[in-house]
Scaffold this active site. Sequence first.
Site, PDB file in Angstrom:
ATOM      1  N   LYS A  23      -3.062  -0.060   7.365  1.00 35.37           N
ATOM      2  CA  LYS A  23      -2.500  -0.783   6.216  1.00 35.37           C
ATOM      3  C   LYS A  23      -2.152  -2.232   6.556  1.00 35.37           C
ATOM      4  O   LYS A  23      -2.193  -3.090   5.690  1.00 35.37           O
ATOM      5  CB  LYS A  23      -1.249  -0.057   5.709  1.00 35.37           C
ATOM      6  CG  LYS A  23      -1.580   1.241   5.009  1.00 35.37           C
ATOM      7  CD  LYS A  23      -0.330   1.911   4.491  1.00 35.37           C
ATOM      8  CE  LYS A  23      -0.700   3.183   3.746  1.00 35.37           C
ATOM      9  NZ  LYS A  23       0.474   3.895   3.262  1.00 35.37           N
ATOM     10  N   ASP A  57       1.699   1.843  -2.954  1.00 33.39           N
ATOM     11  CA  ASP A  57       2.776   2.709  -2.448  1.00 33.39           C
ATOM     12  C   ASP A  57       4.100   2.297  -3.072  1.00 33.39           C
ATOM     13  O   ASP A  57       4.968   3.130  -3.315  1.00 33.39           O
ATOM     14  CB  ASP A  57       2.903   2.566  -0.927  1.00 33.39           C
ATOM     15  CG  ASP A  57       1.762   3.239  -0.195  1.00 33.39           C
ATOM     16  OD1 ASP A  57       1.213   4.232  -0.732  1.00 33.39           O
ATOM     17  OD2 ASP A  57       1.405   2.768   0.900  1.00 33.39           O
TER      18      ASP A  57
END
Length: 414
Positions: free
Chosen positions: A45, A81
């Site tokens: 990420k 997220d």
Amino acid sequence: MFRAAFRAGSVDAVYLRFASADVNEIARAARTMQFHGFNITSPYKERILPFLDDMDEAARRSGAVNTVVLRNGRLTGFNTDVEGVREALLRHGVTLRGKRALVLGAGGAARAAALALVSRGVSVTLMNRTIKRAQKIAAAFSCRVAPVEVIPREMENTDILISCISEGRSMVPRDCLTRDLVVLDAHYREESPLKRDATAGKCTVIDGREWLLFQGAGAFRHFTGQEPPVSAMRRALYDDGACAKKNIALIGFMGTGKSAVGRHLAENLKMAHIDIDDEIERKSASSITDIFRDLGEASFRRMEERQIDAAAGTSGTIISCGGGAVLNAANVDRLRDSATVVWLNAGVGTILQRVGDDWSRPLLDVQDRRSEIEKMLRLRTDHYARACDLVINTDGKRPEEVAGRIQDEISTSL
Ligand code: S3P
């Protein structure tokens, strides 16, 4: 979950897992395999950032990206997220403004949770065994940090507890988990001790899969520009029967290593190995070349279907299929019902090199092999993509490396 979403939203697309331990390869494959978009998870990420042309606000602020869209040759990163955790709470009736939250952990998920909550007026405290890491996040998002030793005292002033640690043991004493508390454990793979204790303490428990669901819903919106069909996605996500297949099937073009990788996998995993082409040759007591020449391709395909049907009826088997098996929808259905289907992918150069001067493959017995392979790949790529659960790029990799990567992927996620 995404496949269910595409079906429900009538989107003509497939979603598959790309097996890689190399972020360079992921960024390159996105372009060469012409992905429309992809999701990435830890530890990529952050590592994907140098490959991106652009980022949204949540990605920039959190310094992490879980969704990438490829459009007109440009890679744009998003962080869903952040909205995922917020939606998971809001959709379960949790109000945020003015509340106090305790976030456990200091990885990417904790970062996203802290950002999501702070930006909705929640006062956030972070806790992590290595306090330095928590302090870094706290400095970026103006949260408090407290040492893990004071959990009981902190819990007295906590309305929302979000655990972003993957440990099996709960850090929170059972008697701190009481009725007025909202608990979200990001660790969703199995029933966690925290979730069990929180349920026993009559807390409002939000399943970690709700976070997974809503980050996926956000990604769907970026991929398609459409509103996500959340109920269809939730149904697929909670359907445990979708996982844990008993066989592993290898599909892919000629020369991608299905037979060799199959042998390694079978040996390492102590599973049986069925090579469909070998079975056809054994059962018919003639070579593939002779079958094509004497009986024709249609007969070969009938034999192939019979052998795939038989192999799919076994369990604990690695099934190496012929390159054209996926052209028959019945084969695909049969394989998908019984096996985790892995697509071994390779570029034309690799395929040419691997088939070398082996002229036993009837479909490559042509003058201009390169154009023939290119033509067949154009016709087949979509079939491989739709049939598989996992794709692995095999360019420059030895069969044992490919087998190792598949084992890692299957043991961690499929
Ligand atoms: C075929 C691939 C071959 C074999 C037959 C047809 C195909 O298997 O089944 O020649 O249509 O691609 P491999 O992929 O194992 O070479």
